[in-house]
Design a protein around this motif. Structure first.
Motif, mmCIF file in Angstrom:
data_model
loop_
_atom_site.group_PDB
_atom_site.id
_atom_site.type_symbol
_atom_site.label_atom_id
_atom_site.label_comp_id
_atom_site.label_asym_id
_atom_site.label_seq_id
_atom_site.Cartn_x
_atom_site.Cartn_y
_atom_site.Cartn_z
ATOM 1 N N ASP A 205 47.784 49.267 37.701
ATOM 2 C CA ASP A 205 49.160 48.958 38.083
ATOM 3 C C ASP A 205 49.190 48.330 39.476
ATOM 4 O O ASP A 205 49.943 47.383 39.741
ATOM 5 C CB ASP A 205 50.018 50.228 38.062
ATOM 6 N N THR A 208 47.827 44.732 39.257
ATOM 7 C CA THR A 208 48.781 43.829 38.600
ATOM 8 C C THR A 208 49.895 43.438 39.556
ATOM 9 O O THR A 208 50.285 42.259 39.631
ATOM 10 C CB THR A 208 49.366 44.497 37.345
ATOM 11 N N ARG A 209 50.429 44.412 40.306
ATOM 12 C CA ARG A 209 51.498 44.092 41.268
ATOM 13 C C ARG A 209 50.983 43.164 42.367
ATOM 14 O O ARG A 209 51.685 42.238 42.788
ATOM 15 C CB ARG A 209 52.056 45.371 41.869
#
Length: 359
Positions: A205, A208-209
């Motif tokens: 996560d 990805t950010r």
């Protein structure tokens, strides 16, 4: 050993020890090279059959981790270990452990001291100089920000009474003032780092950010490739801080590539022969890598790359990688770089979320 093996063993410049093949927690030493005799202040004969940790005199040795690495035949890197070896003051070292396999099942341990030949005094002086520079810069940042805000406000008021041509000049004043203010904020954050909010996180996560943010900004001209291990367990970390680290590493890669662009690879994997930080005694099996195909890090900068105010670019602040290193240190993790022209790898090693239970 053959005659050649003996010659190579004796010529090794770093202290090296050979462990027997017994699969137990004794880690008995069967042989040491001349460099180890001098460093440990012990003869090769006296070192035989003595346990590794008894010989190195390490506080809270990562015994179970070493035993697992030897049993599985995987290499292990143990960083920041204080080796006493009969000294009044310990020497900070890194240990490289390499199970050799074969019928005897021997294991090679190489000790890399950081404080030999007065290096400790040099490192301490360098750290004091760095802290002084940071303190002075932080003070100047605080003093500059107040008049800078006044300059920005005055330029904005002045622009309201000017024509379009003249407003270009006041807009330039405002934009440059804001850029300086952002740099001063960065200096202050480095001097007063916040404690990370450690919790169980999905590292993908975070990646990805960071990728999405980079693609909309500084890495718009770069090709970003994701190579993730989908089976990774949760990491122990602060997601916002780790996103900042990944973005700083990606920005460094994009700036090195220049306007022609290039490729950034984001990788994640689990490394069983994981690095261990000796000062916290925590395994760091979760690996994040930011890989680029740029020109590489100049050799003269590699040893000081994570120090503040060190940059390979004329307009660089030298704080991005220093902040990244400070954040990873606050996580009890490890950050390193390996570089050659066309292939630079920044690797971040992090603990598992399960490590939180032992803190």
């Amino acid at each position: 050993m053959s005659g050649l093996d003996h010659a190579v063993w004796g010529a090794l410049p770093l202290p090296a020890l050979m462990l027997d093949g017994a699969q137990d927690h004794q880690h008995r030493v069967t042989r040491i090279n001349p460099a180890a005799e001098g460093f440990l202040n012990v003869s090769a004969r006296a070192a035989q059959t003595v346990g590794l940790w008894e010989l190195l005199q390490v506080d809270a040795p990562p015994d179970a981790t070493l035993a697992r690495a030897r049993a599985s035949g995987t290499p292990l890197f143990i960083n920041d270990v204080d080796v006493r070896a009969g000294r009044p003051k310990p020497v900070r070292c890194s240990l490289s452990v390499a199970p050799l396999g074969g019928d005897e099942g021997a294991t090679l341990v190489v000790v890399t001291p950081r404080d030999m030949a007065g290096q400790g005094m040099q490192d301490a002086s360098a750290r004091m100089a760095t802290r002084s520079a940071i303190g002075m810069t932080e003070m100047l940042a605080h003093e500059i920000k107040n008049p800078l805000a006044g300059i920005t406000g005055a330029a904005q008021l002045l622009s309201m009474t000017l024509g379009a041509a003249d407003r270009e000049l006041t807009d330039l004043i405002v934009s440059e003032s804001r850029r300086i203010a952002a740099l001063l904020d960065q200096v202050e954050r480095f001097g007063n780092p916040a404690a990370p909010d450690l919790r169980a996180i999905n590292i993908h996560d975070v990646l990805t950010r960071a990728r999405r943010s980079a693609q909309l900004g500084f890495a718009a001209d770069m090709t970003i490739v994701e190579e993730y291990d989908p089976s990774l367990p949760d990491a122990l970390g602060d997601p916002d801080m780790l996103q900042q680290v990944v973005q700083n590493l990606m920005k460094n890669a994009a700036e090195a590539a220049g306007p022609q662009g290039g490729t950034i690879r984001l990788r994640s994997r689990f490394e069983h022969g994981a690095q261990v930080r000796g000062d916290v005694g925590t395994r760091l099996p979760l690996q994040i890598e930011v890989v680029d195909d740029g020109p590489g890090v100049p050799e003269a900068l590699r040893d000081a790359l994570f120090e503040p105010f060190v940059s390979g670019r004329e307009d660089g602040t030298g704080l991005g990688l220093a902040i990244a290193a400070r954040i990873i240190e606050g996580h009890g993790g490890w950050i390193a770089v390996a570089s050659m022209p066309g292939h630079t790898v920044f690797r971040v090693s992090l603990p598992l979320a399960s490590a939180m239970e032992r803190r």
